[in-house]
Design a protein around this motif. Sequence first.
Motif, mmCIF file in Angstrom:
data_model
loop_
_atom_site.group_PDB
_atom_site.id
_atom_site.type_symbol
_atom_site.label_atom_id
_atom_site.label_comp_id
_atom_site.label_asym_id
_atom_site.label_seq_id
_atom_site.Cartn_x
_atom_site.Cartn_y
_atom_site.Cartn_z
ATOM 1 N N ASP A 1 6.817 72.638 1.997
ATOM 2 C CA ASP A 1 6.043 71.469 1.588
ATOM 3 C C ASP A 1 6.372 71.111 0.134
ATOM 4 O O ASP A 1 6.255 71.947 -0.756
ATOM 5 N N GLY A 2 6.802 69.869 -0.074
ATOM 6 C CA GLY A 2 7.156 69.431 -1.423
ATOM 7 C C GLY A 2 8.543 69.821 -1.868
ATOM 8 O O GLY A 2 8.897 69.602 -3.043
ATOM 9 N N GLU A 3 9.351 70.397 -0.982
ATOM 10 C CA GLU A 3 10.728 70.785 -1.311
ATOM 11 C C GLU A 3 11.687 69.691 -0.841
ATOM 12 O O GLU A 3 11.991 69.590 0.349
ATOM 13 N N PRO A 4 12.194 68.845 -1.725
ATOM 14 C CA PRO A 4 13.108 67.784 -1.292
ATOM 15 C C PRO A 4 14.390 68.351 -0.704
ATOM 16 O O PRO A 4 14.938 69.338 -1.199
ATOM 17 N N GLY A 5 14.844 67.750 0.378
ATOM 18 C CA GLY A 5 16.106 68.164 0.981
ATOM 19 C C GLY A 5 16.039 69.399 1.836
ATOM 20 O O GLY A 5 17.069 69.843 2.342
ATOM 21 N N LEU A 6 14.846 69.968 2.018
ATOM 22 C CA LEU A 6 14.676 71.111 2.909
ATOM 23 C C LEU A 6 13.698 70.708 4.005
ATOM 24 O O LEU A 6 12.642 70.139 3.724
ATOM 25 N N ALA A 7 14.048 71.014 5.265
ATOM 26 C CA ALA A 7 13.243 70.563 6.397
ATOM 27 C C ALA A 7 13.056 71.689 7.403
ATOM 28 O O ALA A 7 13.892 72.594 7.514
ATOM 29 N N LEU A 8 11.962 71.625 8.137
ATOM 30 C CA LEU A 8 11.675 72.589 9.206
ATOM 31 C C LEU A 8 12.152 72.030 10.534
ATOM 32 O O LEU A 8 11.873 70.872 10.869
ATOM 33 N N THR B 1 24.672 72.247 -3.562
ATOM 34 C CA THR B 1 26.127 72.312 -3.540
ATOM 35 C C THR B 1 26.735 71.205 -2.691
ATOM 36 O O THR B 1 27.751 70.596 -3.060
ATOM 37 N N PHE B 2 26.106 70.934 -1.539
ATOM 38 C CA PHE B 2 26.665 69.959 -0.599
ATOM 39 C C PHE B 2 25.960 68.607 -0.650
ATOM 40 O O PHE B 2 26.375 67.688 0.062
ATOM 41 N N ASP B 3 24.909 68.489 -1.481
ATOM 42 C CA ASP B 3 24.126 67.257 -1.545
ATOM 43 C C ASP B 3 23.730 66.829 -0.130
ATOM 44 O O ASP B 3 23.946 65.690 0.292
ATOM 45 N N ALA B 4 23.169 67.774 0.603
ATOM 46 C CA ALA B 4 22.835 67.563 2.014
ATOM 47 C C ALA B 4 21.476 68.159 2.320
ATOM 48 O O ALA B 4 21.015 69.088 1.642
ATOM 49 N N THR B 5 20.841 67.631 3.352
ATOM 50 C CA THR B 5 19.592 68.219 3.828
ATOM 51 C C THR B 5 19.885 69.525 4.551
ATOM 52 O O THR B 5 20.832 69.620 5.339
#
Length: 224
Positions: free
Chosen positions: A63-70, A28-32
Motif C-alpha cells: 500500500d502506497g508503494e508506486p510501481g509495486l502491485a499484488l 532498474t527497469f522503470d517497470a511495474t
Amino acid sequence: MSLRILYGGTFDPVHAGHLAVARAARDTFDATVSLLPAADPPHRPSPGASAGDRAALLALALDGEPGLALDTRELRRDGPSWTVDTLRGLRAELGPEAPLAWLVGDDAFLGLLSWREWTALPGLAHFIVAVRPGHAGRALPPGLAEAFGGDWATTPGELDEAPAGRMFRLHLPEHPASATELRRRLAAGEYTGDWLAPAVAAEIARRGLYRAGRSPGAYNRPPS
C-alpha cells in the motif's frame, strides 16, 4: 511493449528484504513489478501462514508503494503453484511478443533445473536474478546457461528487445532480513526491528500469526 516483471514467492511473511528486491527491479527497469504469493509451493515445506493471510499482509506492505502491485492469480488456481503454469497463463494473456520477466533470487535460479518443466521456462520469460553482495561470480549448473543462450544481458534495455530467453543480474545492496530468522523471532516474541512494515507487524499480531497472544505493534517495539 514495456517489460512486465513478475516476482513470485511464499512471502511468509513479506519483509523489508522482499521489498528491497522489488524496488530495485522497479527502479532498474522503470517497470511495474507484480508480486505473486504462492498458494501451495510444491518444492518446499508448507508456509507458516495461510495463502489468504500471506496475501493480506502483502497487500498492506504494498500500500502506497508506486510501481509495486499484488497479483493473486496463483491463489485463484487449483493445485500447486508451478511457475511454468503461471507463465503460460501470462503468455496467453499478453501474446507471444510481449517482453516478460520472472524475478528470482540467485539461490533459486541456481536450482532452476529442479523446477517443473524447467526447459520450457526460457521460451516463456526472461529471468532477472537478484544477486546479493559477494555472490555475483557463482557458476551456473551445466545446461542452464545454454538454455538461456549462454550470455548474461548487460543492460536492462536488452530485455525489452525480446519477449523471453535472456538472463540479467540485478545487483542488490546488503540487507540482513531473512524470512527464516524473522519467523523465529516472531515465534519467540523477539524484536523484529525494521524487518516488518508497522502495518504488517500489527496485522500479524491482530490475526495471531506465527505466534499468538501479541498485541498490535508489539513486534516493532524495541526491547526495554
